[in-house]
Structure formats: C-alpha cells, structure tokens
Design a protein around this motif. Structure first.
Motif, PDB file in Angstrom:
ATOM      1  N   LEU A  81       0.827  -1.202   0.000  1.00  0.00           N
ATOM      2  CA  LEU A  81       0.000   0.000   0.000  1.00  0.00           C
ATOM      3  C   LEU A  81       0.864   1.255   0.000  1.00  0.00           C
ATOM      4  O   LEU A  81       1.829   1.369   0.755  1.00  0.00           O
ATOM      5  N   LYS A  82       0.507   2.213  -0.857  1.00  0.00           N
ATOM      6  CA  LYS A  82       1.184   3.499  -0.880  1.00  0.00           C
ATOM      7  C   LYS A  82       0.494   4.466   0.080  1.00  0.00           C
ATOM      8  O   LYS A  82      -0.658   4.259   0.459  1.00  0.00           O
ATOM      9  N   PHE A  83       1.208   5.532   0.430  1.00  0.00           N
ATOM     10  CA  PHE A  83       0.673   6.499   1.391  1.00  0.00           C
ATOM     11  C   PHE A  83       0.680   7.879   0.748  1.00  0.00           C
ATOM     12  O   PHE A  83       1.733   8.413   0.384  1.00  0.00           O
ATOM     13  N   LEU A  84      -0.534   8.420   0.599  1.00  0.00           N
ATOM     14  CA  LEU A  84      -0.724   9.755   0.032  1.00  0.00           C
ATOM     15  C   LEU A  84      -0.653  10.743   1.192  1.00  0.00           C
ATOM     16  O   LEU A  84      -1.658  11.058   1.835  1.00  0.00           O
ATOM     17  N   VAL A  85       0.554  11.206   1.477  1.00  0.00           N
ATOM     18  CA  VAL A  85       0.825  12.005   2.666  1.00  0.00           C
ATOM     19  C   VAL A  85       0.517  13.474   2.383  1.00  0.00           C
ATOM     20  O   VAL A  85       1.140  14.098   1.521  1.00  0.00           O
ATOM     21  N   ALA A  86      -0.448  14.023   3.106  1.00  0.00           N
ATOM     22  CA  ALA A  86      -0.777  15.444   2.977  1.00  0.00           C
ATOM     23  C   ALA A  86       0.177  16.262   3.837  1.00  0.00           C
ATOM     24  O   ALA A  86       0.445  15.921   4.990  1.00  0.00           O
ATOM     25  N   PHE A  87       0.710  17.331   3.252  1.00  0.00           N
ATOM     26  CA  PHE A  87       1.571  18.207   4.031  1.00  0.00           C
ATOM     27  C   PHE A  87       1.491  19.622   3.482  1.00  0.00           C
ATOM     28  O   PHE A  87       1.065  19.848   2.349  1.00  0.00           O
ATOM     29  N   ARG A  88       1.902  20.584   4.294  1.00  0.00           N
ATOM     30  CA  ARG A  88       1.795  21.996   3.941  1.00  0.00           C
ATOM     31  C   ARG A  88       3.191  22.569   3.701  1.00  0.00           C
ATOM     32  O   ARG A  88       4.048  22.527   4.586  1.00  0.00           O
ATOM     33  N   PRO A  89       3.428  23.108   2.511  1.00  0.00           N
ATOM     34  CA  PRO A  89       4.766  23.575   2.162  1.00  0.00           C
ATOM     35  C   PRO A  89       5.323  24.647   3.093  1.00  0.00           C
ATOM     36  O   PRO A  89       6.536  24.753   3.248  1.00  0.00           O
ATOM     37  N   VAL A 117      -0.870  20.528   0.263  1.00  0.00           N
ATOM     38  CA  VAL A 117      -1.996  21.324   0.762  1.00  0.00           C
ATOM     39  C   VAL A 117      -1.473  22.710   1.112  1.00  0.00           C
ATOM     40  O   VAL A 117      -0.728  22.876   2.076  1.00  0.00           O
ATOM     41  N   THR A 118      -1.855  23.699   0.334  1.00  0.00           N
ATOM     42  CA  THR A 118      -1.340  25.047   0.556  1.00  0.00           C
ATOM     43  C   THR A 118      -1.820  25.617   1.879  1.00  0.00           C
ATOM     44  O   THR A 118      -1.099  26.341   2.561  1.00  0.00           O
ATOM     45  N   TYR A 138       0.013  30.440  -2.031  1.00  0.00           N
ATOM     46  CA  TYR A 138       0.046  29.697  -3.290  1.00  0.00           C
ATOM     47  C   TYR A 138       1.303  30.017  -4.092  1.00  0.00           C
ATOM     48  O   TYR A 138       1.902  29.138  -4.720  1.00  0.00           O
ATOM     49  N   ARG A 139       1.730  31.289  -4.099  1.00  0.00           N
ATOM     50  CA  ARG A 139       2.967  31.627  -4.809  1.00  0.00           C
ATOM     51  C   ARG A 139       4.157  30.914  -4.172  1.00  0.00           C
ATOM     52  O   ARG A 139       5.052  30.421  -4.862  1.00  0.00           O
ATOM     53  N   ARG A 140       4.143  30.836  -2.846  1.00  0.00           N
ATOM     54  CA  ARG A 140       5.209  30.100  -2.157  1.00  0.00           C
ATOM     55  C   ARG A 140       5.159  28.618  -2.512  1.00  0.00           C
ATOM     56  O   ARG A 140       6.210  27.978  -2.702  1.00  0.00           O
TER      57      ARG A 140
END
Length: 381
Positions: A81-89, A117-118, A138-140
């Motif tokens: 199983l793969k993991f779709l890891v959400a993170f904020r830049p 995830v912005t 979003y620009r970042r």
C-alpha cells in the motif's frame, strides 16, 4: 486504463458516526470512539491493501495526527500500500521535504505519494507561525514545488524567490521512483500552480457538471504550460446490497448530527478562505438538512459536520459503480474514498463495487498475481 482507487486513514479518529473537523474546525467527540492508534490504522491499511486500493490518504492540520510520522509507522505493517501524505509547504523547508520524501521512498520500497496542501485558513496557518495571506501561500507553494522537483531530478538548486531562498541545495540520494504530486484548489492562482507543477489534480465531490468545468479549466491551463495532468476526485461512500439499505445508513448518520454541533461547525466553515470549501457549503445551503441528495446518489450530508470533502456516493453497489463510471467519462481516473467507520466501509466498497467494475473491464486488482502462462502441449505427429 484501469481505474485507481485510494482509501483514507482517519488520523483524526474513527467512529460509526461522522467524525467532523478540518478547515480550522476541531475534530468532533466521535473521533474518540476509535482513537487513531498505529494498531487500528494499520488494520485499515492492511484491509485496503488486500481489497485492491493502491494508496491511502492521510490528512494534515491541527485536528489530526501528523501524517509523515503516522504513515512511516503504519508502512512497517503493510507491504504494498502506498501512502498519500498530505503536508503543507509553509511548515518545512523545500530541501528538507525533498530529503524526507527521498528517505521515505527508500525505506518503504517506493510507497510515497504527496498531497500538497497550501492551507486555506489563515488563522490555522498563523498558529504554526505562517503569516502569509492566501495568494502569497500559493505563490510560495509554486516556488516550493519548483525547488523540490529540481532536487529530485538530481540538480543543484540556487533560487532566490519571493518567499523561498536556497543556495547550493542538492540531495545526496534522489528518490527512486520520484513521488507523484497530488494537489487541489479552486482559486485562479491554485489552477496556475497545478498546471505548472503537479501530476494529479484533485477535486472534491461536486456534481458531474461542475467537475467537468474544473477538468476543462485545468486541462486548458496545463496545455498552455505544455503539460498533461491526471485527475482525481475525493468522495465518501456508503454502498450496500440495495439502495434502501444504503440510504438507511445515510439517514442514521444524519440522525446522529447534534444540531448545536452542526451550527458551530457551519459557523466556523463559513469563515473559510478556501474557495473549494465555499463550494462545498453551497451544496447543502450552509447547514440545511433538506435536499441533501444534490445529484442522483450524491449526498451532501457529510459536509454538515465536516470540513473539506463533504459529499458521499450513496446507493446500491450497482448505482455507486454507475456514478463512478459517470465521473470517469468526464476524465476522472483516480478516486480517493472514505467511509464511516473506515474499516467496515472499505470492505463494503471493496467487495461490493470493485468486482462490478472489474467485470466491466474498468478495474483490476493492482496486487493480484499475473495469471500463469498456459501449459505448452508438445507437438506429436
């Protein structure tokens, strides 16, 4: 092309009721019914793996456990199983994020996907020390993805951007394979970031006509950049042997919504800066319990108490399969699904809907062994 299905790891807790929260609102008390322990999340992950889900999304935010740490631990209890890891830049440097992703790939055998995830809520971002406004975030994000992708390509990166600056940045070991980047956003600047930098554009579960408009919009923007993207959709599911059984379950969930909780959550979500969240709120009129079936088998009830993805496919296995085919005809190839509770609903969908799609040639189990070659019969004269 076989459709791709992902499941969800409820790192905010699980329940036979809807666990609310997200987009700046706290998880509801039902999240304590089944705490998000590594043991329980691993149970869900193994079930998803066995049933044929390719990956599992984990959310990000103050309302849930950290996605990087949790998936790193759960990965040790799964094999494919793969993991779709959400993170904020904005919360980690791009060089460190590129390095973390590279390490994750090596330690799991290439099982990382990234959901960028912005961050749509300024008050939550400020709690983490991020004081940029939405457009600046979003620009970042665009600068962040430019740096990360160049690092993954083995380049030495020097960039002095509006928000990010790196000098002589490089990775000792690049990831193999390079993780695919998933991303969603409904504002004009979000579309620009998607067109330039991501592999899969995700939308929440709006009615097909609205999804078609989004796909056309992003396709056009990507074409101007000389790129082609894939498309995915984020939905909950309630699927049963009959339509009546499925809607009975949906109404049980609705009956469990405390009116004061609905009022509180809706007040919080109404302040959201996220254009996608405002589109979700518009589907149920900002808290109305009437007219929640907004399209055949598409129910907006989840969004009464939960931020983010607020719609569910509800119906018999045949009906849910037909709605999936309808979205696929628009250009959706990946489905990120969830249901309450996540362990049981994974089986309802995996054993009820997936075989029907397989019978129509739209899906095949990604981990099933290849059929053995036919035995060669020696020629005799």
């Amino acid at each position: 092309m076989s459709l791709t299905f992902h499941w969800f790891l409820p790192t905010n807790g699980d329940s036979r009721h809807v666990v609310g929260g997200g987009h700046g609102t706290p998880a509801t008390a039902s999240g304590r019914d089944r705490p998000p322990t590594v043991a329980y999340l691993s149970q869900i992950a193994r079930a998803a793996e066995d049933l044929g889900f390719v990956g599992a999304l984990t959310p990000t935010g103050a309302w849930c456990e950290d996605a990087w740490l949790t998936t790193a631990m759960v990965s040790q209890n799964t094999e494919r199983l793969k993991f779709l890891v959400a993170f904020r830049p904005g919360f980690v440097s791009p060089t460190l994020a590129a390095q973390m992703a590279s390490t994750f790939q090596r330690q799991t055998g290439g099982r990382l996907l990234l959901n960028v995830v912005t961050g749509g809520e300024s008050h939550e971002q400020r709690a983490y020390g991020d004081f940029l406004d939405k457009d600046a975030r979003y620009r970042r994000t665009g600068e962040f993805l430019q740096i990360v992708r160049d690092l993954w390509d083995g380049k030495t990166v020097d960039l002095a951007g509006e928000h990010l600056q790196v000098e002589d940045a490089r990775l000792a070991r690049v990831p193999d394979p390079v993780p695919e980047v998933y991303f969603g956003g409904s504002s004009p600047i979000a579309g620009q970031v998607a067109a330039r930098h991501v592999d899969v554009y995700l939308t929440w579960g709006e009615p097909p006509a609205q999804v078609a408009e989004k796909i056309a919009w992003i396709r056009d923007l990507a074409a101007r950049e000389g790129r082609t993207l894939r498309f995915g959709i984020r939905l909950h599911v309630i699927t049963r042997d009959t339509s009546e059984q499925a809607w009975t379950e949906a109404h049980k969930l609705l009956d469990g919504f405390d009116p004061e909780t609905v009022k509180s959550v809706q007040a919080g979500l109404a302040r959201s800066e996220s254009e996608g969240q405002q589109r979700m709120l518009a589907l149920h009129g900002g808290g109305s319990r009437n007219g929640l079936e907004i399209y055949p088998n598409l129910w907006a009830g989840i969004g009464l108490v939960r931020g983010g993805a607020g719609t569910a496919l509800v119906g018999s296995h045949e009906e849910v399969a037909e709605r999936i085919k309808e979205y696929h005809a628009l250009g959706i190839d990946e489905f990120v699904l969830s249901g309450y509770p996540h362990l049981e609903e994974a089986y309802w969908f995996g054993e009820g809907v997936l075989p029907r799609l397989a019978a129509q040639g739209l899906w095949q189990h990604p981990f099933a062994p290849s059929p053995a070659p036919a035995a060669q019969v020696p020629f005799t004269s």
